[in-house]
Motif scaffolding. Structure first.
Motif, PDB file in Angstrom:
ATOM      1  N   PRO A 174       7.104  14.249 -17.916  1.00 57.66           N
ATOM      2  CA  PRO A 174       8.599  14.158 -17.239  1.00 57.66           C
ATOM      3  C   PRO A 174       9.012  15.369 -16.580  1.00 57.66           C
ATOM      4  CG  PRO A 174       8.742  12.751 -19.135  1.00 57.66           C
ATOM      5  CD  PRO A 174       7.383  13.516 -19.305  1.00 57.66           C
ATOM      6  N   GLU A 175       8.446  16.661 -17.208  1.00 57.36           N
ATOM      7  CA  GLU A 175       9.005  17.893 -16.627  1.00 57.36           C
ATOM      8  C   GLU A 175       8.146  18.646 -15.688  1.00 57.36           C
ATOM      9  OE1 GLU A 175      11.988  18.840 -17.605  1.00 57.36           O
ATOM     10  OE2 GLU A 175      12.133  16.977 -18.604  1.00 57.36           O
ATOM     11  N   ALA A 176       6.946  17.583 -15.300  1.00 55.01           N
ATOM     12  CA  ALA A 176       5.961  18.318 -14.570  1.00 55.01           C
ATOM     13  C   ALA A 176       6.527  18.701 -13.201  1.00 55.01           C
ATOM     14  CB  ALA A 176       4.858  17.382 -14.371  1.00 55.01           C
ATOM     15  N   LYS A 177       6.031  19.952 -12.769  1.00 58.12           N
ATOM     16  CA  LYS A 177       6.552  20.354 -11.359  1.00 58.12           C
ATOM     17  C   LYS A 177       5.317  20.399 -10.378  1.00 58.12           C
ATOM     18  CE  LYS A 177      10.570  23.261 -12.937  1.00 58.12           C
ATOM     19  NZ  LYS A 177      10.433  22.870 -14.218  1.00 58.12           N
ATOM     20  N   SER A 178       4.351  20.400 -10.445  1.00 64.71           N
ATOM     21  CA  SER A 178       2.925  20.593  -9.862  1.00 64.71           C
ATOM     22  C   SER A 178       1.918  19.609 -10.320  1.00 64.71           C
ATOM     23  CB  SER A 178       2.668  21.881  -9.600  1.00 64.71           C
ATOM     24  OG  SER A 178       3.811  22.659  -9.340  1.00 64.71           O
TER      25      SER A 178
ATOM     26  N   ILE B 264       6.485  19.149  -7.021  1.00 66.22           N
ATOM     27  CA  ILE B 264       7.557  18.108  -7.249  1.00 66.22           C
ATOM     28  C   ILE B 264       8.791  18.625  -7.588  1.00 66.22           C
ATOM     29  CG2 ILE B 264       8.128  16.442  -9.099  1.00 66.22           C
ATOM     30  CD1 ILE B 264       5.009  15.897  -9.539  1.00 66.22           C
ATOM     31  N   ARG B 265       9.918  18.168  -7.100  1.00 61.01           N
ATOM     32  CA  ARG B 265      11.278  18.675  -7.408  1.00 61.01           C
ATOM     33  C   ARG B 265      12.230  17.497  -7.686  1.00 61.01           C
ATOM     34  NH1 ARG B 265      13.975  22.615  -3.233  1.00 61.01           N
ATOM     35  NH2 ARG B 265      12.197  23.892  -3.843  1.00 61.01           N
ATOM     36  N   ASN B 266      12.897  17.445  -8.620  1.00 57.61           N
ATOM     37  CA  ASN B 266      13.861  16.506  -8.915  1.00 57.61           C
ATOM     38  C   ASN B 266      13.130  15.145  -9.124  1.00 57.61           C
ATOM     39  OD1 ASN B 266      15.843  18.328  -9.111  1.00 57.61           O
ATOM     40  ND2 ASN B 266      16.235  18.197  -7.157  1.00 57.61           N
ATOM     41  N   GLY B 267      11.984  15.125  -9.655  1.00 54.80           N
ATOM     42  CA  GLY B 267      11.304  13.639  -9.844  1.00 54.80           C
ATOM     43  C   GLY B 267      10.642  13.133  -8.655  1.00 54.80           C
TER      44      GLY B 267
ATOM     45  N   GLN C 255       0.834  -1.283  -0.057  1.00 54.64           N
ATOM     46  CA  GLN C 255      -0.145   0.002   0.081  1.00 54.64           C
ATOM     47  C   GLN C 255       0.860   1.321  -0.028  1.00 54.64           C
ATOM     48  OE1 GLN C 255      -0.564  -2.423   2.826  1.00 54.64           O
ATOM     49  NE2 GLN C 255      -2.109  -3.450   1.452  1.00 54.64           N
ATOM     50  N   ILE C 256       0.395   2.173  -0.931  1.00 54.21           N
ATOM     51  CA  ILE C 256       1.175   3.629  -0.958  1.00 54.21           C
ATOM     52  C   ILE C 256       0.442   4.484  -0.853  1.00 54.21           C
ATOM     53  CG2 ILE C 256       3.017   4.831  -2.437  1.00 54.21           C
ATOM     54  CD1 ILE C 256       4.148   2.176  -1.417  1.00 54.21           C
ATOM     55  N   THR C 257       0.786   5.719  -0.314  1.00 58.35           N
ATOM     56  CA  THR C 257      -0.033   6.975  -0.261  1.00 58.35           C
ATOM     57  C   THR C 257      -0.281   7.362  -1.761  1.00 58.35           C
ATOM     58  OG1 THR C 257       1.706   8.506  -0.262  1.00 58.35           O
ATOM     59  CG2 THR C 257       1.112   7.548   1.823  1.00 58.35           C
ATOM     60  N   GLU C 258      -1.703   8.064  -1.748  1.00 57.53           N
ATOM     61  CA  GLU C 258      -1.929   8.539  -2.893  1.00 57.53           C
ATOM     62  C   GLU C 258      -1.271   9.708  -3.510  1.00 57.53           C
ATOM     63  OE1 GLU C 258      -5.174  10.074  -0.199  1.00 57.53           O
ATOM     64  OE2 GLU C 258      -3.874   8.605  -0.184  1.00 57.53           O
ATOM     65  N   ILE C 259      -0.617  10.266  -2.621  1.00 63.28           N
ATOM     66  CA  ILE C 259       0.315  11.687  -3.048  1.00 63.28           C
ATOM     67  C   ILE C 259       1.605  11.118  -3.959  1.00 63.28           C
ATOM     68  CG2 ILE C 259       1.812  13.484  -2.254  1.00 63.28           C
ATOM     69  CD1 ILE C 259      -1.170  13.962  -1.795  1.00 63.28           C
ATOM     70  N   THR C 260       2.097  10.068  -3.348  1.00 58.83           N
ATOM     71  CA  THR C 260       3.198   9.426  -4.216  1.00 58.83           C
ATOM     72  C   THR C 260       2.739   8.704  -5.440  1.00 58.83           C
ATOM     73  OG1 THR C 260       4.418   8.942  -1.958  1.00 58.83           O
ATOM     74  CG2 THR C 260       5.131   7.597  -3.914  1.00 58.83           C
ATOM     75  N   CYS C 261       1.690   8.162  -5.351  1.00 61.65           N
ATOM     76  CA  CYS C 261       1.137   7.408  -6.623  1.00 61.65           C
ATOM     77  C   CYS C 261       0.822   8.400  -7.887  1.00 61.65           C
ATOM     78  CB  CYS C 261      -0.069   6.550  -6.376  1.00 61.65           C
ATOM     79  SG  CYS C 261       0.540   5.038  -5.518  1.00 61.65           S
ATOM     80  N   HIS C 262       0.166   9.392  -7.405  1.00 68.04           N
ATOM     81  CA  HIS C 262      -0.151  10.401  -8.208  1.00 68.04           C
ATOM     82  C   HIS C 262       0.995  11.287  -8.810  1.00 68.04           C
ATOM     83  CE1 HIS C 262      -4.368  10.542  -7.131  1.00 68.04           C
ATOM     84  NE2 HIS C 262      -4.836  11.240  -8.214  1.00 68.04           N
ATOM     85  N   ALA C 263       1.962  11.368  -8.118  1.00 69.19           N
ATOM     86  CA  ALA C 263       3.279  11.951  -8.678  1.00 69.19           C
ATOM     87  C   ALA C 263       3.954  11.215  -9.659  1.00 69.19           C
ATOM     88  CB  ALA C 263       4.049  12.364  -7.580  1.00 69.19           C
ATOM     89  N   GLN C 264       4.008   9.866  -9.387  1.00 65.94           N
ATOM     90  CA  GLN C 264       4.435   8.897 -10.222  1.00 65.94           C
ATOM     91  C   GLN C 264       3.872   8.636 -11.432  1.00 65.94           C
ATOM     92  OE1 GLN C 264       7.366   7.229  -8.998  1.00 65.94           O
ATOM     93  NE2 GLN C 264       7.609   6.454 -11.124  1.00 65.94           N
ATOM     94  N   GLY C 265       2.329   8.706 -11.372  1.00 62.12           N
ATOM     95  CA  GLY C 265       1.513   8.570 -12.520  1.00 62.12           C
ATOM     96  C   GLY C 265       1.823  10.024 -13.595  1.00 62.12           C
ATOM     97  N   VAL C 266       1.822  10.958 -13.000  1.00 62.10           N
ATOM     98  CA  VAL C 266       2.045  12.353 -13.527  1.00 62.10           C
ATOM     99  C   VAL C 266       3.253  12.269 -14.387  1.00 62.10           C
ATOM    100  CG1 VAL C 266       2.273  14.931 -13.363  1.00 62.10           C
ATOM    101  CG2 VAL C 266       0.272  13.672 -12.388  1.00 62.10           C
ATOM    102  N   LEU C 267       4.288  12.165 -13.562  1.00 64.92           N
ATOM    103  CA  LEU C 267       5.907  12.150 -14.284  1.00 64.92           C
ATOM    104  C   LEU C 267       5.984  11.239 -15.200  1.00 64.92           C
ATOM    105  CD1 LEU C 267       7.993  12.494 -11.141  1.00 64.92           C
ATOM    106  CD2 LEU C 267       7.615  14.319 -12.729  1.00 64.92           C
TER     107      LEU C 267
END
Length: 260
Positions: A93-97, A111-114, A77-89
């Motif tokens: 790949p250049e997304a910051k927010s 997001i900073r440095n991936g 189980q992983i938090t939705e914050i981490t998973c959303h960032a992973q999916g967006v990137l």
């Protein structure tokens, strides 16, 4: 090999099946309901049917979201914050927010440095969420999926002062009774939601490129209102915006399996 990401939200459960190359083999979303465990099994079975495989052929599953502990077949189980960032990137790949507007909460992720650098979440009030729009649709008798389009026909959005869903409903009824055109009330609601979300985002100072996810991203009215406040164009995922968290979970499942 097949990997699954299951995102059990407060109102909608989403699943994405991926192969080891990150290609989506199947996906599904539907109402969460009260029985989280049975619903998570159901979406797995249907997504596997779509992909032409059996549930037992899924090699690794990551669960995320509000009800992630209720996915009995999940390996992690992983938090939705981490998973959303992973999916967006994965898609940007250049997304910051990230701005995510769901059924019962809205989130801003920086997001900073991936990696996730900071985040903020409104999960104590329905203002600025899909629930706010549902109440609007029910009160005004307009299909939920049409609200955004209706808002664009307004020439003078009404001033909706209340961000509380309950009081905003009363305000909507009052404005309609006083002769305010429906499209102006709808536009005013969209502006109110955007202001509420914008206020939340200011706490973490998000920067472009900004990706808009969740059910809210399907609403052109909210998107336009946010773009005016943020003074930038929001990027929309190439898949259903509600599936981004599940896609991120599937991508993490690939990584965890590779690590052994």
């Amino acid at each position: 090999m097949i990997f699954a990401g299951v995102d059990v939200g407060s109102t909608t459960t989403k699943i994405v099946l991926m192969d080891e190359n990150g290609e989506i083999r199947g996906s599904l979303l539907g109402p969460t309901g009260a029985e989280h465990r049975s619903r998570s099994k159901e979406v797995l079975e249907k997504a596997c049917l779509q992909a032409g495989i059996e549930p037992g052929q899924v090699d690794y599953t990551v669960a995320t979201g509000y009800g992630r502990i209720n996915v009995p077949y999940a390996d992690r189980q992983i938090t939705e914050i981490t998973c959303h960032a992973q999916g967006v990137l994965h898609f940007f790949p250049e997304a910051k927010s990230v701005i995510d507007i769901g059924g019962q909460d809205c989130k801003g992720i920086k997001i900073r440095n991936g990696k996730v650098d900071n985040f903020v979440m409104n999960d104590k009030c329905a203002a600025g969420t899909g629930r706010y729009l549902e109440v609007t649709a029910q009160t005004l008798g307009i299909p939920l999926e049409k609200l955004g389009e209706v808002s664009l026909t307004s020439s003078q959005p009404a001033q909706i002062s209340n961000t509380c869903t309950v009081f905003a409903e009363q305000e909507m009824i009052g404005k309609i009774a006083s002769g305010t055109p429906v499209e102006d009330v709808v536009a005013g609601i969209h502006e109110a939601i955007a202001r509420r979300v914008f206020g939340l985002l200011e706490k973490i100072k998000i920067q472009p490129e900004i990706v808009f996810t969740g059910g809210g991203a399907k609403n052109i009215g909210i998107r336009n209102a946010l773009e005016r406040l943020l003074k930038t164009t929001l990027s929309i995922p190439p898949i259903d915006p509600q599936l981004v968290g599940a896609a991120g979970a599937a991508l993490l499942a690939i990584k965890f399996k590779a690590r052994g």
